[in-house]
Design a protein around this motif. Structure first.
Motif, PDB file in Angstrom:
ATOM      1  N   ARG A  62       0.827  -1.208   0.000  1.00 21.41           N
ATOM      2  CA  ARG A  62       0.000   0.000   0.000  1.00 21.41           C
ATOM      3  C   ARG A  62       0.864   1.263   0.000  1.00 21.41           C
ATOM      4  N   ASN A  63       0.348   2.294  -0.632  1.00 18.35           N
ATOM      5  CA  ASN A  63       1.035   3.589  -0.640  1.00 18.35           C
ATOM      6  C   ASN A  63       0.226   4.572   0.193  1.00 18.35           C
ATOM      7  N   HIS A  64       0.726   4.837   1.401  1.00 12.01           N
ATOM      8  CA  HIS A  64       0.069   5.775   2.310  1.00 12.01           C
ATOM      9  C   HIS A  64       1.008   6.938   2.618  1.00 12.01           C
ATOM     10  N   GLY A  78       6.067   9.842   6.300  1.00  9.74           N
ATOM     11  CA  GLY A  78       5.382  11.069   6.689  1.00  9.74           C
ATOM     12  C   GLY A  78       3.905  10.900   6.963  1.00  9.74           C
ATOM     13  N   ALA A  79       3.437   9.676   7.115  1.00  8.10           N
ATOM     14  CA  ALA A  79       2.010   9.453   7.373  1.00  8.10           C
ATOM     15  C   ALA A  79       1.641   9.908   8.778  1.00  8.10           C
ATOM     16  N   TYR A  80       0.424  10.417   8.932  1.00  9.06           N
ATOM     17  CA  TYR A  80      -0.076  10.842  10.235  1.00  9.06           C
ATOM     18  C   TYR A  80      -0.827   9.673  10.859  1.00  9.06           C
ATOM     19  N   LEU A  81      -0.166   8.995  11.777  1.00  9.96           N
ATOM     20  CA  LEU A  81      -0.739   7.817  12.433  1.00  9.96           C
ATOM     21  C   LEU A  81      -1.021   8.104  13.904  1.00  9.96           C
ATOM     22  N   ILE A  82      -1.231   9.378  14.216  1.00 10.06           N
ATOM     23  CA  ILE A  82      -1.491   9.778  15.598  1.00 10.06           C
ATOM     24  C   ILE A  82      -2.758   9.084  16.105  1.00 10.06           C
ATOM     25  N   GLY A  83      -2.617   8.325  17.191  1.00 10.62           N
ATOM     26  CA  GLY A  83      -3.762   7.652  17.782  1.00 10.62           C
ATOM     27  C   GLY A  83      -4.317   6.505  16.958  1.00 10.62           C
ATOM     28  N   ALA A 115      -0.213  10.212   4.208  1.00 11.53           N
ATOM     29  CA  ALA A 115      -1.666  10.068   4.391  1.00 11.53           C
ATOM     30  C   ALA A 115      -2.107  10.460   5.795  1.00 11.53           C
ATOM     31  N   ASP A 116      -3.326  10.958   5.890  1.00  9.98           N
ATOM     32  CA  ASP A 116      -3.919  11.276   7.185  1.00  9.98           C
ATOM     33  C   ASP A 116      -4.636  10.023   7.684  1.00  9.98           C
ATOM     34  N   LEU A 117      -3.981   9.306   8.584  1.00  8.67           N
ATOM     35  CA  LEU A 117      -4.539   8.078   9.151  1.00  8.67           C
ATOM     36  C   LEU A 117      -4.744   8.239  10.653  1.00  8.67           C
ATOM     37  N   ARG A 147       2.644  -4.921   5.211  1.00 10.97           N
ATOM     38  CA  ARG A 147       3.989  -5.319   4.800  1.00 10.97           C
ATOM     39  C   ARG A 147       4.400  -4.548   3.546  1.00 10.97           C
ATOM     40  N   GLY A 148       5.558  -3.914   3.623  1.00  8.27           N
ATOM     41  CA  GLY A 148       6.066  -3.163   2.485  1.00  8.27           C
ATOM     42  C   GLY A 148       5.328  -1.870   2.198  1.00  8.27           C
ATOM     43  N   ALA A 149       4.465  -1.425   3.100  1.00  8.88           N
ATOM     44  CA  ALA A 149       3.694  -0.202   2.865  1.00  8.88           C
ATOM     45  C   ALA A 149       4.596   1.030   2.893  1.00  8.88           C
TER      46      ALA A 149
END
Length: 283
Positions: free
Chosen positions: A191-193, A215-220, A196-198, A209-211
């Motif tokens: 996956r290409n994230h 710089g993805a936003y994985l806050i919380g 991304a705002d996640l 795997r392999g994503a």
């Protein structure tokens, strides 16, 4: 000073090495003085750059080290200088501290953020060498590592003259190519994230795997039992992310600071070069 857990010594050419591990006892509390912070969920008060934190003692140790999180200084527990603090304190300034030699304070405080960025790049370069799929690029990685290591031994004036932006751009291009080789080993179509705002997203048991999570936003984000092997995590914001039971063993460009900012447990699998944060609870 940050709340740090012991980090195992490097075991391979790609290991980070003790010079990239924070040694607060050999530092003059530079992260507590040189860097600014703002009152927020991570810091209890505002503090401008160059002013000592009110909790910094005369011996350069933190007066609330054992209760930083409880007293509103969670950001301190997540910070990692990658060994830049002791390099500036003991090498650049030869053990002369800013309190007994106040004339050196301004230069020391300017040198620390530069050294921090150089040591961060050295950490990523060491991590690139840890991954066998990136072997075709290891020669270029070693060359850049040698050049940056030479820069870290310069004077305060030489450090101030470094074009860190250009250096980061050069290194970033190499990191991208490195991550592509490693991510290509993951099964299926990763996956290409990127960016991304996640924030707060439920990614329980997700196959990442392999994503590309640069710089993805994985806050919380809820990443319990997620498979993050070979995922590119450079610059990913993992503050308060739930990593309980997640597998990050072969993730790319993961740092101690990212782990320190997240939540995990005894079942969270992490790279050998990193340590389990002290505040992570049991499974």
């Amino acid at each position: 000073m940050p709340e740090l857990s012991p980090v195992p010594a490097a075991q391979t050419d790609g290991g980070a090495g003790q010079d990239l591990m924070a040694d607060c006892g050999s530092c003059f509390g530079l992260c507590c003085v040189a860097l600014p912070f703002a009152a927020s969920a991570d810091f209890a008060v505002d503090k401008p750059a160059g002013r000592p934190c009110g909790n910094l003692r005369s011996d350069f140790r933190c007066g609330i080290h054992s209760r930083l999180r409880e007293d509103g200084y969670r950001g301190c527990t997540a910070f990692d200088c990658f060994g830049a603090g002791q390099k500036v304190s003991q090498i650049t300034f030869g053990g002369e501290d800013w309190r007994t030699a106040p004339g050196s304070a301004a230069d020391m405080f300017r040198a620390f953020p530069v050294m921090h960025q150089l040591h961060e790049l050295l950490w990523y370069l060491a991590d690139a060498l840890r991954h066998a799929p990136a072997r075709p690029l290891h020669g270029k990685v070693r060359d850049l590592r040698e050049r940056i290591e030479s820069m870290t031994l310069g004077s305060a004036q030489e450090l101030a003259a470094i074009d860190v932006g250009a250096l980061r751009a050069e290194a970033g291009a190499l990191f991208s190519r490195t991550a592509e080789l490693i991510r290509a080993t993951a099964p299926g179509r990763p996956r290409n994230h990127r960016g991304a705002d996640l924030m707060g997203r439920s990614l329980v048991a997700a196959d990442l795997r392999g994503a590309n999570l640069r710089g993805a936003y994985l806050i919380g984000a809820d990443l319990r039992r997620a498979d993050l092997r070979a995922a590119d995590l450079i610059g990913a914001d993992l503050r308060a992310a739930d990593l309980r039971g997640a597998d990050l063993t072969d993730s790319v460009f993961l740092t101690q600071a990212q782990l320190n900012a997240a939540h995990g447990d005894a079942d969270t699998r992490i790279p050998a070069a990193l340590s389990r944060p002290a505040h992570w609870g049991p499974s």
